[in-house]
Design a protein around this motif. Structure first.
Motif, PDB file in Angstrom:
ATOM      1  N   THR A  54       0.821  -1.217   0.000  1.00 33.54           N
ATOM      2  CA  THR A  54       0.000   0.000   0.000  1.00 33.54           C
ATOM      3  C   THR A  54       0.855   1.267   0.000  1.00 33.54           C
ATOM      4  N   GLY A  55       2.153   1.117   0.184  1.00 33.76           N
ATOM      5  CA  GLY A  55       3.033   2.279   0.227  1.00 33.76           C
ATOM      6  C   GLY A  55       3.213   2.801   1.645  1.00 33.76           C
ATOM      7  N   ASN A  56       2.549   2.170   2.590  1.00 33.09           N
ATOM      8  CA  ASN A  56       2.696   2.561   3.981  1.00 33.09           C
ATOM      9  C   ASN A  56       4.144   2.393   4.454  1.00 33.09           C
ATOM     10  N   ILE A  57       4.742   1.320   3.989  1.00 33.55           N
ATOM     11  CA  ILE A  57       6.174   1.093   4.252  1.00 33.55           C
ATOM     12  C   ILE A  57       6.833   0.998   2.871  1.00 33.55           C
ATOM     13  N   PRO A  58       7.922   1.727   2.623  1.00 32.49           N
ATOM     14  CA  PRO A  58       8.578   1.596   1.307  1.00 32.49           C
ATOM     15  C   PRO A  58       9.101   0.176   1.096  1.00 32.49           C
ATOM     16  N   PRO A  59       9.143  -0.328  -0.167  1.00 35.25           N
ATOM     17  CA  PRO A  59       9.594  -1.711  -0.406  1.00 35.25           C
ATOM     18  C   PRO A  59      10.986  -1.993   0.150  1.00 35.25           C
ATOM     19  N   ASP A  60      11.832  -0.951   0.208  1.00 32.42           N
ATOM     20  CA  ASP A  60      13.167  -1.179   0.760  1.00 32.42           C
ATOM     21  C   ASP A  60      13.267  -0.706   2.212  1.00 32.42           C
TER      22      ASP A  60
END
Lengths: 486, 450
Positions: A54-60
């Motif tokens: 959801t973009g709440n946490i960046p993939p990295d």
């Protein structure tokens, strides 16, 4: 919020342990509560993993637990934290244990020790996956040993007891070497306790990094039960029933978390130097596993050698120290944490039934479908995500044309060609031929145990980018944070 | 998405939908099973796409990402070259669906698996990404492994086990080699088939792939066993997919290695000649009609190597004609080998079939031999002599077939217990006649268009 979900998901299984010890809750009641709590834990990890999409946490990025387990002497506090890879692996482990509840309902209802052991083992595994520091990891690893021995040893006889005893000894050795690394090489002990490890009284000489790396690799290979300590993992396949082997199929996660999370971070220089040799070593081990797999006589042996082969592929990808290799290894790690429990669940269902001639297999559609799916997924064919993992690992080797590339390339067809012709038609071949009772299709509970993992594996195989995209970003970020050029 | 792409997507998805559809697959057989309806729909879709691909000479492309961050995409494209083959393949799959016996064991499963094979065949032919192509080849191997294994009755379980293992092994190795070759040759670019930097290893691997893909009777006994023992529908599906594989590998010559050295071509030529001689010689010792006619597909597929070996232009047209011809021809001989020559329709069928096999002017066999013959004349006396001897052998084989069919008092046994024998004559003989006429028409159009 996501960090809190992770924290809750990790510690909820321990509640089952407390309830089991308490006493009044037993039998079906305990099973229901255990299932409910594990389902809530699973939902927590779904919520945590969804944060990366959801973009709440960046993939990295990282999701940190709000609970700091210890402050001083840790500068940033001792706590749990999840990147994409560890969140997804936690979700996979949690899913396996939920499915295991349906497969082994009768056993779990009868034995409180087994229920407590499985849930505590899961809790420790989830904690180890989320551990940001080697110290915390070691605590969870130590914690996992006892429940593991309880649920594998409960009601065991003969070979089963010996298997538990030998595994216990090796597990303690692994823990000992891990603690040595914690005290001698990891912050914050490295500076304060370095004098403990003086080799000479005149000048202060600390232990060389090569020894630290060796200790860590020793702990890894025992923890994961991989070559050359594969005998430890083999004990699992000597148990009376394959039912109990299902949670133990998650055991390699312990070992590989040590490698992915801590090894490069603690010993960057040594790693760069030793990686090519270790890659060659595991490539040879892969070829040996493939040959052993081909020559195996029983389904249990085949699964064992196949798991060894996948472990070797993970190691080969990991020691490549490049993006493709790490990405492939990460994918294979997730793949094996789902596919081997899935295969073992199917194998358990096979071992519960008498032999079935191939001509009659279509009369039992659920049985036939799950059997074919188990073989197709396990052999990393293009319908499973394992195919992409193997592809990336091989690709990382092809670019550099290393001397051991032929071993890797030859091992794969040996496994896949040998596997499909033997695993399907002789699956569960070691069961008693005297059992002539009427054959029955899968029960409802067995289907509930099998289908969720099967559907997830199929979806991941058909639409791999859903998982592989964020996993690639996460692997690149991890490599960059360790100062390795991507 | 424009209409052509939507039609192409529908064309790709239809057999997959049919395979997983919970609707009854009509296990009693008949003309309108779910599989045959899908095949007819796919033929109609191809006719609709024909206006763009053939009339306008355009290429329809479609792509989808499998894994982000790497060039691992499923890239499909349809041009006139592929269009012709796919049209013929769909007509053959339609016949394969009809040929599935309603009394066969696991018949529902067989229909599902034939639909999957149909989907794999089209995807494989249209795929432009080397890794995806290899993966599709592996999947096709899995489909045939189960299809062959489940199609056999209990008496032939051992033979089916042996054939299925070999087919799976072959397809898997070809797929794996294709992936490794693709990564080696195009890994630094986008993994799409394009002109290679002519590395020796890459060329050698491609040559191995081409040779392996052709079922040369010396080391591919499974092929003759498959034609002899497997149910007709399964055999036809297998030969159609195998022709697609041979076409794909041989057509890579024009894309990847247009400047292949003469020594490498010579190697293919020699292997091809040896393979075709061995295939055709088994015809004379055949004990059954099925064995006798079944040696011809192997002969023609070996001729693909000869065609590539003598090729001059980038497009190996005779190899294309062979791959177009072999699936339809196999379907026809499978029926011819079990029929009793009782009615007019059946006699007309056999007469036209023998005219086609003999290679009368205008037929595909004539075009195949004339293309190879013309190039052999260009290449000198040795090539010409070898070609003449090969043609004489083929001609003698044809005379032998005609004699055994029509003149011998001691007629050959059919060699199989087939449900086709008692099937509707109009479906098989009538459709066979249509297929032959269509084949002649298609090769004539291809001769002019390509």
């Amino acid at each position: 919020m996501r960090g809190l979900a992770g924290l809750l998901g990790t510690f909820l299984p321990f509640v089952v342990l407390l309830l089991s010890c308490w006493g009044p809750v037993t039998g079906r009641g305990l099973w229901r509560i255990s299932l409910l709590l594990n389902l809530v834990s699973w939902a927590c990890f779904v919520f945590l993993s969804a944060g990366f999409y959801t973009g709440n946490i960046p993939p990295d990025g990282l999701a940190s637990s709000p609970l700091i387990l210890a402050g001083h002497p840790w500068s940033e506090g001792l706590g749990l934290q999840w990147d994409f890879q560890s969140a997804i692996l936690s979700l996979a482990a949690s899913s396996v244990i939920v499915c295991f509840h349906f497969l082994a309902r009768r056993k779990l209802e009868i034995s409180r020790a087994t229920t407590a052991g499985v849930c505590a083992y899961l809790g420790c595994l989830l904690g180890a996956l989320g551990a940001g520091q080697l110290m915390l990891f070691s605590i969870f690893f130590a914690g996992s040993l006892l429940p593991r021995f309880i649920f594998t040893g409960a009601d065991s006889r003969g070979a089963g007891i010996n298997a538990v005893r030998e595994s216990a000894f090796l597990g303690i050795l692994a823990l000992f070497s891990l603690l040595l690394v914690v005290l001698a090489f990891s912050a914050p002990f490295k500076e304060s306790l370095s004098s403990w490890f003086q080799l000479s009284s005149s000048t202060r000489v600390v232990l060389p990094g090569a020894i630290g790396l060796s200790l860590l690799l020793f702990a890894t290979t025992i923890g994961a039960g991989i070559f050359p300590f594969h005998g430890n993992a083999r004990k699992v396949f000597e148990l009376e029933t394959m039912e109990r082997a299902v949670p133990l199929a998650l055991q390699p996660l312990f070992g590989f978390v040590i490698l992915f999370r801590f090894a490069v971070d603690l010993f960057p220089g040594e790693f760069q130097s030793f990686s090519p040799y270790l890659q060659g070593f595991f490539s040879l081990a892969l070829a040996a596993s493939a040959v052993s797999f081909f020559g195996s006589r029983s389904s249990r042996e085949r699964v064992f050698w196949l798991q060894q082969a996948v472990n070797c592929l993970v190691a080969v990808g990991f020691f490549s120290l490049n993006r493709k290799g790490w990405h492939g290894a990460s994918v294979l790690l997730l793949f094996q944490s789902l596919v081997f429990p899935f295969f073992l669940i199917v194998l358990t269902c096979h071992e519960r039934r008498p032999a079935l001639p191939i001509a009659r297999i279509a009369e039992f559609p659920a049985f036939a479908l799950t059997t074919a799916a188990a073989v197709l997924f396990t052999l990393f064919l293009p319908v499973s995500i394992g195919f992409y993992g193997v592809l990336l690992v091989v690709w990382s080797l092809v670019e550099h044309r290393e001397w051991f590339l032929p071993f890797v390339i030859v091992a794969i067809p040996i496994i896949v060609i040998g596997g499909i012709t033997t695993m399907f038609f002789r699956l569960g071949g070691n069961r008693s031929a005297e059992n002539k009772s009427e054959f029955q299709d899968l029960t409802f509970e067995e289907m509930v145990a099998i289908f969720p993992i099967g559907i997830v594996l199929l979806l991941l195989g058909l639409v791999p980018k859903v998982l592989m995209g964020p996993m690639g970003v996460s692997a690149s970020a991890l490599l960059k944070s360790m100062g390795i050029q991507v | 998405m424009n209409l052509d792409r939507a039609l192409l997507l529908l064309y790709v998805l239809l057999p997959l939908v049919a395979a997983v559809s919970p609707w009854p697959k009509n296990p009693r057989g008949g003309l309108f099973t779910l599989g045959s309806i899908v095949s007819i729909s796919r033929v109609l879709l191809l006719f609709l796409l024909g206006t763009t691909v053939i009339s306008s000479g355009e290429r329809i492309t479609m792509s989808g990402t499998l894994v982000g961050g790497y060039p691992l995409d499923l890239v499909l494209s349809l041009d006139a070259y592929r269009y012709g083959f796919l049209l013929m393949a769909e007509l053959c799959f339609l016949l394969a669906h009809w040929m599935c016996s309603p009394t066969a064991p696991h018949r529902t499963l067989m229909r599902v698996l034939i639909s999957l094979a149909q989907a794999m065949c089209a995807l494989f032919v249209m795929s432009d990404n080397s890794v995806a192509t290899g993966a599709l080849q592996i999947l096709a191997g899995v489909v045939f492994f189960y299809l062959i294994r489940f199609s056999a009755d209990e008496k032939r379980e051992d033979v089916a086990y042996s054939i299925s293992s070999r087919v799976y092994g072959l397809f898997f190795i070809l797929g794996l080699v294709m992936i490794v070759w693709g990564v080696m040759e195009f890994g630094l670019k986008d993994l799409l088939f394009s002109r290679a930097t002519s590395s020796k290893t890459g060329t050698f691997i491609w040559l191995c792939m081409v040779v392996l893909s052709v079922p040369i009777s010396l080391w591919s006994r499974w092929f003759s066993q498959a034609i002899e023992f497997l149910p007709e529908g399964v055999t036809l599906s297998l030969v159609t997919v195998l022709s697609a594989v041979v076409l794909k590998f041989s057509s890579l010559l024009s894309v990847v290695y247009p400047d292949l050295q003469w020594k490498q071509k010579m190697a293919l030529y020699v292997i091809g000649i040896v393979g075709s001689v061995f295939s055709i010689s088994t015809l004379f010792s055949a004990r059954t009609r099925r064995q006798m006619l079944g040696s011809l597909p192997g002969f023609f597929l070996s001729l693909v190597l000869v065609s590539v070996g003598v090729s001059k232009s980038n497009l190996v047209i005779s190899a294309y004609f062979i791959c177009l011809f072999v699936p339809a021809f196999t379907g026809l001989i499978l029926y011819a080998s079990v029929m009793k020559l009782s009615g007019t329709l059946q006699r007309t069928f056999i007469a036209l079939l023998l005219a086609i096999v003999l290679g009368l002017p205008g037929t595909p066999v004539f075009l195949i031999f004339s293309a190879i013959g013309a190039r052999s004349l260009d290449l000198g006396v040795t090539y010409t002599l070898v070609f003449v001897m090969l043609w004489l052998l083929y001609f003698s084989a044809n005379v032998y077939i005609c004699r055994r069919f029509f003149m011998d008092k001691r007629t050959l046994d059919t060699g199989v217990d087939s449900a086709l024998e008692s099937g509707p004559t109009v479906t098989y003989a009538g459709y066979g006649l249509f297929l032959m006429c269509f084949l002649i028409l298609a090769t004539q159009i291809a001769w002019r268009v390509l």
